[in-house]
Design an enzyme around this catalytic site. Structure first.
Site, mmCIF file in Angstrom:
data_model
loop_
_atom_site.group_PDB
_atom_site.id
_atom_site.type_symbol
_atom_site.label_atom_id
_atom_site.label_comp_id
_atom_site.label_asym_id
_atom_site.label_seq_id
_atom_site.Cartn_x
_atom_site.Cartn_y
_atom_site.Cartn_z
ATOM 1 N N THR A 89 0.915 -1.383 0.282
ATOM 2 C CA THR A 89 0.102 -0.171 0.192
ATOM 3 C C THR A 89 0.809 1.341 -0.067
ATOM 4 O OG1 THR A 89 -2.536 -0.895 0.643
ATOM 5 C CG2 THR A 89 -1.610 1.425 1.557
ATOM 6 N N THR B 75 1.969 -3.999 4.180
ATOM 7 C CA THR B 75 1.500 -4.442 6.170
ATOM 8 C C THR B 75 1.182 -5.953 5.843
ATOM 9 O OG1 THR B 75 -1.230 -4.046 5.649
ATOM 10 C CG2 THR B 75 1.010 -2.222 6.161
ATOM 11 N N ASP B 76 0.433 -6.975 5.128
ATOM 12 C CA ASP B 76 -0.227 -7.740 5.297
ATOM 13 C C ASP B 76 0.770 -9.051 6.275
ATOM 14 O OD1 ASP B 76 -2.960 -6.644 4.698
ATOM 15 O OD2 ASP B 76 -2.918 -7.446 2.167
HETATM 16 N N1 ASP Z 1 -2.365 -5.857 1.419
HETATM 17 C C1 ASP Z 1 -1.692 -4.685 1.209
HETATM 18 C C2 ASP Z 1 0.039 -5.126 1.559
HETATM 19 O O1 ASP Z 1 -0.635 -6.421 2.080
HETATM 20 C C3 ASP Z 1 -2.360 -3.749 2.597
HETATM 21 C C4 ASP Z 1 -1.047 -2.510 2.611
HETATM 22 O O2 ASP Z 1 -0.097 -2.888 2.774
HETATM 23 O O3 ASP Z 1 -1.175 -2.232 3.709
HETATM 24 O O4 ASP Z 1 0.313 -5.653 0.330
#
Ligand code: ASP
Length: 319
Positions: free
Chosen positions: A17, A98-99
């Site tokens: 993200t 983040t995931d």
């Molecule tokens: N789905 C995204 C990822 O993990 C979520 C994020 O980065 O916050 O790449």
């Protein structure tokens, strides 16, 4: 005499993200991750870098981290190790989604246990957001990567420095979405300065060699969950498919439904490696006299899967 302190920080882009874009600046949900290259992310800092730091960038991958693959992990580990070996490099920053950040952090720490800092960072809002969190997180991550004496794999998010084996995503939406469980953060970055609260991550590196040269041949390690109404079906099916390792996301302090536990013991007896981790998100797995399945205390189930995968790779690579 001039100090020989290394001053280069290498920023490795993998997507997420933090590199995401949306059609509208008020859309923090319907955006697309992994759209901007790492150079564009660094450009947003507009020269607001720690004094004396030279930045280099490299795009290692460009994906939404929910889709992280073992092949990307292998490529990332090799690039991190190659840059860390350069005398002029003070540390590495990895921009990441983040995931699965807690899994990549655990993977790199157990594999490399680096003597220099490797700092994962991310964002909860896309780069096009009205108030994007990515640039500040990236700036703070560079501060930690350039910090003399820093070492090990950490994650820097929302001003907190989390250790690789403690960090976990603990909220689905908040900007301050990460936690370190009972361990608490290693430190905080405040106005471009690190305030350290406890020691850096330590441990023995398993070494890059355990990865082999084909991630498609890594052992298969799956996560099964203990829950009300659990039975032996999923475990038995995975054993028939030839699974190599099973992590059970246990309830509470490490308990497992009796029907699922019986299936896991049977799997263990046939040579499948089994590890328990708690699905609660914080707190230790308390040892009991009647434990029949080994425990990975302090790790999330997803991190325990990384641990078991690496243990199996190390076992396979042993002479
Ligand atoms: N789905 C995204 C990822 O993990 C979520 C994020 O980065 O916050 O790449």
């Amino acid at each position: 005499m001039q100090s020989q302190q290394p001053t280069t920080v290498v920023v490795l882009g993998t997507g997420g993200t933090i590199a995401g874009t949306a059609a509208r600046a008020d859309d923090n949900v319907g955006y697309r991750a992994a759209q901007l290259g790492v150079d564009a992310l660094v450009d947003t800092l507009r020269g607001a870098l720690p004094d004396g730091v030279t930045l280099e960038t490299e795009q290692v991958a460009q994906l939404n981290s929910k889709d992280m693959t073992h092949a990307v992990w292998a490529a990332l580990a090799h690039r991190v190790a190659a840059h860390l070996a350069r005398a002029e490099v003070a540390g590495i920053v990895v921009t990441h989604g983040t995931d699965t950040l807690e899994e990549t952090a655990c993977f790199l720490q157990r594999l490399l246990a680096p003597a220099k800092p490797v700092v994962l960072t991310c964002a909860m809002r896309p780069a096009t957001s009205l108030l994007a969190d990515g640039p500040q997180n990236l700036r703070d991550a560079i501060t930690v990567a350039a910090h003399a004496g820093a070492r090990g794999v950490v994650a820097v998010v929302a001003g907190a420095v989390h250790g690789a084996l403690d960090v976990r995503k603990a909220h689905t939406y908040r900007l301050d979405a990460f936690a370190s469980g009972d361990a608490g953060p290693i430190g905080r970055v405040e106005e471009g300065r690190l305030r350290r609260l406890r020691d850096w991550p330590a441990g023995t590196a398993l070494g890059l060699a355990v990865l082999g040269d084909d991630a498609a041949r890594w052992p298969r390690v799956e996560i099964v969950a203990s829950h009300a109404g659990a039975d032996d079906g999923v475990v038995d099916a995975l054993v028939v498919q030839g699974v190599d390792g099973l992590v059970v996301a246990a309830t509470g302090g490490g308990s497992v439904h009796e029907a699922l536990e019986a299936a896991l013991v049977r799997a263990q007896d046939t040579g499948v490696a089994v590890l328990r981790a708690s699905r609660v998100g914080a707190g230790p797995l308390l040892p009991r006299d009647d434990d029949v399945l080994p425990a990975a205390s302090g790790l999330t189930p997803a991190q325990a899967r990384v641990e078991l995968l690496l243990q199996l790779l190390a076992r396979r690579a042993a002479p």
